[in-house]
Design an enzyme around this catalytic site. Sequence first.
Site, PDB file in Angstrom:
ATOM      1  N   TYR A   6      -7.380   1.735   1.332  1.00  9.14           N
ATOM      2  CA  TYR A   6      -6.327   2.595   0.792  1.00  9.14           C
ATOM      3  C   TYR A   6      -5.114   2.629   1.715  1.00  9.14           C
ATOM      4  O   TYR A   6      -3.986   2.436   1.288  1.00  9.14           O
ATOM      5  CB  TYR A   6      -6.844   4.026   0.610  1.00  9.14           C
ATOM      6  N   ASP A   7      -5.339   2.907   2.977  1.00 11.08           N
ATOM      7  CA  ASP A   7      -4.214   2.998   3.909  1.00 11.08           C
ATOM      8  C   ASP A   7      -4.755   3.015   5.333  1.00 11.08           C
ATOM      9  O   ASP A   7      -5.450   3.944   5.733  1.00 11.08           O
ATOM     10  CB  ASP A   7      -3.391   4.263   3.650  1.00 11.08           C
TER      11      ASP A   7
END
Length: 487
Positions: free
Chosen positions: A288-289
């Site tokens: 995701y990040d």
Amino acid sequence: MAAFFSFSTSLLPPSKPFFSSSPLNSQSIPFRKTPILSPTTPLAALTSTAEAPPAIATFWEWLSERGVISGKTPVRPGMGAEGLGLVARRDIGRNEVVLEVPKKLWINPESVAGSEIGGICGGLKPWISVALFLIREKSKKERSELKAYLDVLPETTDSTIFCNGTSLMALGTQLLSTTTGVKQYLQREFQRVEQEILEPNSRLFPSPVTLEDFTWAFGILRSRAFSRLRGENLVLIPLADLVNHSPDITTEDYAYEIKGGGLFSRDLLFSLRSPVSVKAGEQVLIQYDLNKSNAELALDYGFIESKSDRNVYTLTLQISESDQFAGDKLDIAETNGLGETAEFDIILGYPLPAKLLPYLRLVALGGTDAFLLESIFSNTIWGHLELPVSRANEELVCRVVRDACKTALSGYQTTIEEDEKLMEGEGLSARLGIAVGVRAGEKKVLQQIDEFFKQREEELDEIEYYQERRLKDLGLVGEQGDIIFWE
């Protein structure tokens, strides 16, 4: 001297780019995220679409009718240890495209503009217009063309914005501050929208819109919307937003993009790729990040990781307006890319940010050290601040930082050891597990900061300061610190 900085965390800007996620806990469909504080999770046996909840089967049929999926689509919705996600129907290679979703199914400000409420959403923040669109479509129920998609969206998540009571108060000091700030922000925005948009246009909404509805839509966008796409900073992609996160994937490259499709590539498609090879029956996962802290993961998605570098504490420093040298100090700070207020993220297990100590020394600068603020030093001052200025300056920095660490640590009701014991036990709810994990991480970072400056204090008599360095440069002091005399 008064404390010249505080420990706090800035509110995560609600206008920051939203990022993709996957459904979290739902009241209607059994969602389950990656186990809290586990860096990796073995996949359980995955059910087929036929065995999935009815809403998933209906959603799959809805996608098929719109030509998004077919018998050749290499993924399908399925349940597993990671929760509801995208399961490989066959072996999938690294960087292989696993699905493509045409623009006609995207939900973004452009699709809102073309809807029945487009006329009243033109001047709103993009996320608010999409939020109102989702709320309206959801309230339309059977009459909404998006019902099949809306029915698979969770009613709530484990994000801290949905925490109340015990789970809210269990959050660490910084995450509690951030979560409370976001809740207050949502309340202010809702009151404004209610007064300016909803009440004058109530006929456009099948049922009254509540703050709970508004918070739900914000949570959905925060956890599921894709950003950083070509010309798209906020877009929901049905089906693609089922993709789950894996902490074991350490690259964000190749996961998704917007590309042309159809005749002459005029039709836009959202293309999702698998960043790693996947065996049939396993979930397709993405990162995701890489840059989010555990606090941000908890706020946005409702999970945290056990990796130490996800634990972050933010130091907020400020040049006091009452400082007699405030103007000079501000000029120096701005010249070096900082400002009157500066935030520094301290990461567990990592060195302090390069500009933290120079900024601390600048803020604490005064007394006989103030000569460094004179214009003659304007081009060299930062270089001097990168090294200890004087014993008094360095001692002040150490003392104030350590006092602040002790004050911050005293604000927690539990110790790290007590938190770790709680996490090892059974019966802890997902939200409480997240809260305990984040606050334990905060405390570990605070202890790390305190230990650094404690060691610094112990070395004060051994450190070389500006005056000693200057005398050496002039050849008046030898390398061993002895004064050089001339006959």
